[in-house]
Design a protein around this motif. Structure first.
Motif, PDB file in Angstrom:
ATOM      1  N   VAL A   7       0.803  -1.224   0.000  1.00  0.00           N
ATOM      2  CA  VAL A   7       0.000   0.000   0.000  1.00  0.00           C
ATOM      3  C   VAL A   7       0.835   1.273   0.000  1.00  0.00           C
ATOM      4  N   THR A   8       2.095   1.176   0.384  1.00  0.00           N
ATOM      5  CA  THR A   8       2.941   2.375   0.344  1.00  0.00           C
ATOM      6  C   THR A   8       3.148   2.873  -1.077  1.00  0.00           C
ATOM      7  N   ASP A   9       2.892   2.012  -2.070  1.00  0.00           N
ATOM      8  CA  ASP A   9       3.053   2.423  -3.466  1.00  0.00           C
ATOM      9  C   ASP A   9       2.120   3.570  -3.844  1.00  0.00           C
ATOM     10  N   PHE A  10       0.956   3.656  -3.187  1.00  0.00           N
ATOM     11  CA  PHE A  10      -0.025   4.671  -3.587  1.00  0.00           C
ATOM     12  C   PHE A  10       0.506   6.084  -3.334  1.00  0.00           C
ATOM     13  N   LEU A  11       1.038   6.314  -2.132  1.00  0.00           N
ATOM     14  CA  LEU A  11       1.592   7.641  -1.850  1.00  0.00           C
ATOM     15  C   LEU A  11       2.885   7.869  -2.624  1.00  0.00           C
ATOM     16  N   ASP A  12       3.691   6.829  -2.800  1.00  0.00           N
ATOM     17  CA  ASP A  12       4.919   6.975  -3.585  1.00  0.00           C
ATOM     18  C   ASP A  12       4.600   7.402  -5.025  1.00  0.00           C
ATOM     19  N   GLN A  13       3.574   6.813  -5.599  1.00  0.00           N
ATOM     20  CA  GLN A  13       3.172   7.158  -6.965  1.00  0.00           C
ATOM     21  C   GLN A  13       2.774   8.626  -7.057  1.00  0.00           C
ATOM     22  N   ALA A  14       1.983   9.079  -6.089  1.00  0.00           N
ATOM     23  CA  ALA A  14       1.495  10.456  -6.134  1.00  0.00           C
ATOM     24  C   ALA A  14       2.611  11.465  -5.900  1.00  0.00           C
ATOM     25  N   ASP A  30      -6.981  24.455   5.180  1.00  0.00           N
ATOM     26  CA  ASP A  30      -5.558  24.292   4.859  1.00  0.00           C
ATOM     27  C   ASP A  30      -5.410  23.439   3.601  1.00  0.00           C
ATOM     28  N   ARG A  31      -4.389  23.753   2.804  1.00  0.00           N
ATOM     29  CA  ARG A  31      -4.146  23.007   1.575  1.00  0.00           C
ATOM     30  C   ARG A  31      -2.728  22.444   1.588  1.00  0.00           C
ATOM     31  N   PHE A  32      -2.617  21.208   1.128  1.00  0.00           N
ATOM     32  CA  PHE A  32      -1.330  20.528   1.094  1.00  0.00           C
ATOM     33  C   PHE A  32      -1.118  19.938  -0.299  1.00  0.00           C
ATOM     34  N   THR A  33       0.068  20.153  -0.829  1.00  0.00           N
ATOM     35  CA  THR A  33       0.426  19.474  -2.070  1.00  0.00           C
ATOM     36  C   THR A  33       0.799  18.031  -1.744  1.00  0.00           C
ATOM     37  N   TYR A  34       0.984  17.221  -2.785  1.00  0.00           N
ATOM     38  CA  TYR A  34       1.396  15.847  -2.528  1.00  0.00           C
ATOM     39  C   TYR A  34       2.801  15.784  -1.922  1.00  0.00           C
ATOM     40  N   ALA A  35       3.667  16.738  -2.266  1.00  0.00           N
ATOM     41  CA  ALA A  35       4.990  16.771  -1.636  1.00  0.00           C
ATOM     42  C   ALA A  35       4.857  17.064  -0.143  1.00  0.00           C
ATOM     43  N   GLU A  39       5.644  14.497   2.941  1.00  0.00           N
ATOM     44  CA  GLU A  39       6.635  14.848   3.966  1.00  0.00           C
ATOM     45  C   GLU A  39       6.042  14.709   5.362  1.00  0.00           C
ATOM     46  N   ARG A  40       4.806  15.126   5.542  1.00  0.00           N
ATOM     47  CA  ARG A  40       4.173  15.002   6.859  1.00  0.00           C
ATOM     48  C   ARG A  40       3.999  13.523   7.234  1.00  0.00           C
ATOM     49  N   ALA A  41       3.638  12.690   6.273  1.00  0.00           N
ATOM     50  CA  ALA A  41       3.539  11.258   6.541  1.00  0.00           C
ATOM     51  C   ALA A  41       4.911  10.682   6.885  1.00  0.00           C
ATOM     52  N   ASP A  42       5.959  11.135   6.177  1.00  0.00           N
ATOM     53  CA  ASP A  42       7.321  10.680   6.476  1.00  0.00           C
ATOM     54  C   ASP A  42       7.717  11.066   7.899  1.00  0.00           C
ATOM     55  N   ARG A  43       7.410  12.288   8.273  1.00  0.00           N
ATOM     56  CA  ARG A  43       7.774  12.755   9.617  1.00  0.00           C
ATOM     57  C   ARG A  43       7.027  11.958  10.691  1.00  0.00           C
ATOM     58  N   PHE A  44       5.760  11.621  10.428  1.00  0.00           N
ATOM     59  CA  PHE A  44       5.032  10.838  11.421  1.00  0.00           C
ATOM     60  C   PHE A  44       5.616   9.428  11.508  1.00  0.00           C
ATOM     61  N   ALA A  45       6.022   8.884  10.379  1.00  0.00           N
ATOM     62  CA  ALA A  45       6.661   7.570  10.376  1.00  0.00           C
ATOM     63  C   ALA A  45       7.940   7.607  11.211  1.00  0.00           C
ATOM     64  N   LEU A  70      -5.295  10.964   7.246  1.00  0.00           N
ATOM     65  CA  LEU A  70      -4.527  10.464   6.109  1.00  0.00           C
ATOM     66  C   LEU A  70      -3.039  10.415   6.426  1.00  0.00           C
ATOM     67  N   GLU A  71      -2.521  11.453   7.084  1.00  0.00           N
ATOM     68  CA  GLU A  71      -1.099  11.500   7.416  1.00  0.00           C
ATOM     69  C   GLU A  71      -0.719  10.422   8.414  1.00  0.00           C
ATOM     70  N   ALA A  72      -1.572  10.214   9.428  1.00  0.00           N
ATOM     71  CA  ALA A  72      -1.280   9.189  10.425  1.00  0.00           C
ATOM     72  C   ALA A  72      -1.343   7.798   9.816  1.00  0.00           C
ATOM     73  N   ALA A  73      -2.316   7.575   8.939  1.00  0.00           N
ATOM     74  CA  ALA A  73      -2.461   6.262   8.305  1.00  0.00           C
ATOM     75  C   ALA A  73      -1.230   5.925   7.472  1.00  0.00           C
ATOM     76  N   TYR A  74      -0.850   6.833   6.586  1.00  0.00           N
ATOM     77  CA  TYR A  74       0.310   6.562   5.731  1.00  0.00           C
ATOM     78  C   TYR A  74       1.613   6.560   6.524  1.00  0.00           C
ATOM     79  N   GLY A  75       1.708   7.398   7.554  1.00  0.00           N
ATOM     80  CA  GLY A  75       2.893   7.384   8.390  1.00  0.00           C
ATOM     81  C   GLY A  75       3.098   6.029   9.041  1.00  0.00           C
ATOM     82  N   ALA A  76       2.011   5.468   9.584  1.00  0.00           N
ATOM     83  CA  ALA A  76       2.092   4.153  10.226  1.00  0.00           C
ATOM     84  C   ALA A  76       2.428   3.070   9.210  1.00  0.00           C
ATOM     85  N   MET A  77       1.737   3.087   8.080  1.00  0.00           N
ATOM     86  CA  MET A  77       1.922   2.006   7.109  1.00  0.00           C
ATOM     87  C   MET A  77       3.310   2.035   6.473  1.00  0.00           C
ATOM     88  N   GLN A  78       3.929   3.209   6.405  1.00  0.00           N
ATOM     89  CA  GLN A  78       5.261   3.296   5.798  1.00  0.00           C
ATOM     90  C   GLN A  78       6.334   2.568   6.608  1.00  0.00           C
TER      91      GLN A  78
END
Length: 536
Positions: A7-14, A30-35, A39-45, A70-78
């Motif tokens: 599942v980490t492929d989904f955020l990597d692709q984007a 608030d607005r966030f780009t995919y970058a 990055e926020r998901a990486d920091r939570f990981a 979304l950030e917590a989910a991807y942070g954990a899964m990474q």
């Protein structure tokens, strides 16, 4: 060539292809780009690893539909941790059971719901507690944004295999303790592919989160929308005024909504003088479960100008296993009949309707059987519940997940739900579909919502009883009498199906996704009886 589906492929692709495009519009604007999202998901990981969280540990997320979820989910899964989303409508006792059952090691909880975790904190195995507003929460909680600021973006991503569990989604527990539905990288990935195909998701889609993200991972949209590089528009609950204004302002093109949510929007549309229900984009909407009444489909498509799809499934199945969007089979005469059906099995999915001996029922659209399914999107197992897992996959037909729904099949192989096994009404030896009776009641203009259950009867064993929400919202002074509603059903149904017992109520008990909790009504109605005829 074979590569693992993770599942980490989904955020990597984007992040690779859409780094500068809008990924998330937060509930507060608030607005966030995919970058930025990545990055926020990486920091939570990285922060989780700093706190000792490892691959296979469970990380719970208790949050409405915000960017933090979304950030917590991807942070954990990474980092290979198992993402465990929690229903925000549960009680502290429910959370105490789930945190202990899953052995949750860390939790992120939105400030509105953290107090429910704080109430049972000492009895939970959890050691890491994070919230998005620590000042608004009693107890010792770390602030999400401070945690990210203090963490770097570097973390160790472990090797992950597609058959490893990556999420645990807890069912509602309506017939006992909640069950943890274990889903692997493979099941999540292939289900997200199916969602992308059948919901026609593209990178220029703008998806509005009216469906809870916790509900089987938002029907897989935390993956599909992300992987396709589309935009997530977050919410903190469903308010019709906010939904409609957001659709117009953000040019929303796609959303999912239970029939109850669609009805809220219809009421808003009628009460507000038929306002515009879209921005520049054509809107697609998907609903699920029991078929919405024809009047709902007509209003959404003909009045709103949206395109409505109807899917079917369960937490255990991803959920998508069937869809009624069969354009080559639909014409003006049968549009509502087909759109009300749960539909045909999606790609790679074996959906059958079988009798008690496990044999397929004839495609006559009359013979009832139970829906069973086998496919790549079906769960791996229930967490720590081998007996329940065995029963779910072996009751009538070995190797198929048993949905617990009774259905018929038409000549095109499209199924139509007739009832839950536990909701079928057995009156004088005759089987009566509560869904058929509800559909009939919905045809009356004075009925805003209705649920039909079996009620005890000395003469017949069971008899249908309807709980009705009147269109004016006043159960003490409804615009139609109970006798008139009974007469209305008598004109449209066989005599043994007539709804003779009607109780007006202000509202029906609902789940977080808008499904009526009939078990509460059944418990109320059968409280003084030793057993139910249909054991519902």
């Amino acid at each position: 060539m074979e590569t693992p589906l993770v599942v980490t492929d989904f955020l990597d692709q984007a992040r690779t292809h859409y780094a500068d495009e809008t990924a998330i519009v937060g509930a507060g604007g608030d607005r966030f780009t995919y970058a930025e999202f990545a990055e926020r998901a990486d920091r939570f990981a990285a922060a989780l690893q700093e706190r000792g969280i490892e691959k296979g540990d469970r990380v719970a997320v208790l949050d409405p539909n915000t960017h933090y979820h979304l950030e917590a989910a991807y942070g954990a899964m990474q980092i290979g941790a198992i993402f465990t989303p929690l229903n925000y409508r549960l009680t502290p006792d429910d959370y105490e059971y789930i945190l202990a059952d899953a052995g949750v090691d860390a939790i992120y909880a939105d400030y509105e719901y953290a107090e429910k975790i704080e109430a049972i904190r000492d009895d939970a195995p959890t050691e890491t507690f994070v919230t998005n507003d620590a000042d608004a929460v009693d107890g010792e909680w770390e602030a999400f944004d401070d945690v990210l600021a203090d963490a770097g973006t570097e973390f160790d991503r472990p090797e992950m295999a597609e058959d490893e569990i990556i999420t645990i989604n807890y069912t509602s527990g309506t017939t006992g303790d909640p069950k943890g539905v274990c889903r692997t990288h493979r099941t999540e990935t292939l289900h997200a592919y199916l969602m992308s195909i059948y919901h026609e998701i593209t990178d220029d889609d703008v998806y509005l989160w009216t469906l809870p993200m916790f509900h089987v991972n938002g029907w897989g949209h935390i993956y599909a929308v992300t992987g396709m590089g589309a935009t997530h528009v977050c919410t903190r609950g469903v308010n019709a005024d906010d939904v409609v204004s957001t659709i117009r302002e953000e040019d929303v093109s796609f959303l999912c909504a239970a029939p109850a949510v669609l009805n809220q929007l219809i009421d808003y549309y009628e009460n507000e003088g038929e306002p515009a229900m879209s921005g520049d984009n054509q809107v697609r909407a998907t609903t699920a479960g029991s078929a919405p009444p024809e009047a709902t489909i007509r209003a959404v498509e003909d009045e709103f100008g949206w395109y409505l799809k109807h899917l079917y499934g369960a937490t255990e199945t991803g959920p998508l296993i069937t869809i009624s969007d069969a354009k080559r089979l639909i014409d003006d005469e049968n549009r509502f009949e087909i759109k009300k059906r749960q539909g045909m099995g999606v790609l790679g999915t074996d959906v059958r309707v079988v009798d008690e001996d496990g044999n397929d029922v004839p495609q006559d659209d009359q013979t009832l059987g139970e829906v069973v399914v086998r496919g790549n999107q079906v769960m791996d197992r229930y967490w720590n519940k081998p007996e329940e897992t065995e029963e779910a996959f072996s009751d009538r037909l070995e190797g198929y997940y048993h949905m617990g729904d009774l259905a018929t099949v038409d000549e095109n192989g499209m199924i139509a739900l007739r009832d839950r096994k536990k909701d079928i009404i057995i009156s004088g030896g005759e089987n009566i579909s509560s869904i058929e009776l509800e559909d009939t009641l919905f045809d009356h203009d004075a009925v805003a919502d209705a649920a039909v259950i079996p009620a005890p009867s000395e003469e017949w064993g069971e008899t249908p009883k309807a709980f009705v929400v009147p269109s004016n919202g006043d159960p003490d002074d409804p615009p139609v009498s109970a006798d008139e509603l009974t007469a209305f059903t008598r004109d449209r149904l066989a005599s043994y199906k007539v709804v003779r017992r009607i109780e007006y109520v202000e509202e029906l008990p609902k789940t977080a996704t808008g499904k009526t909790q009939k078990y509460e009504l059944r418990q109320q109605e059968w409280a003084d009886e030793d057993r139910m005829i249909g054991e519902g």
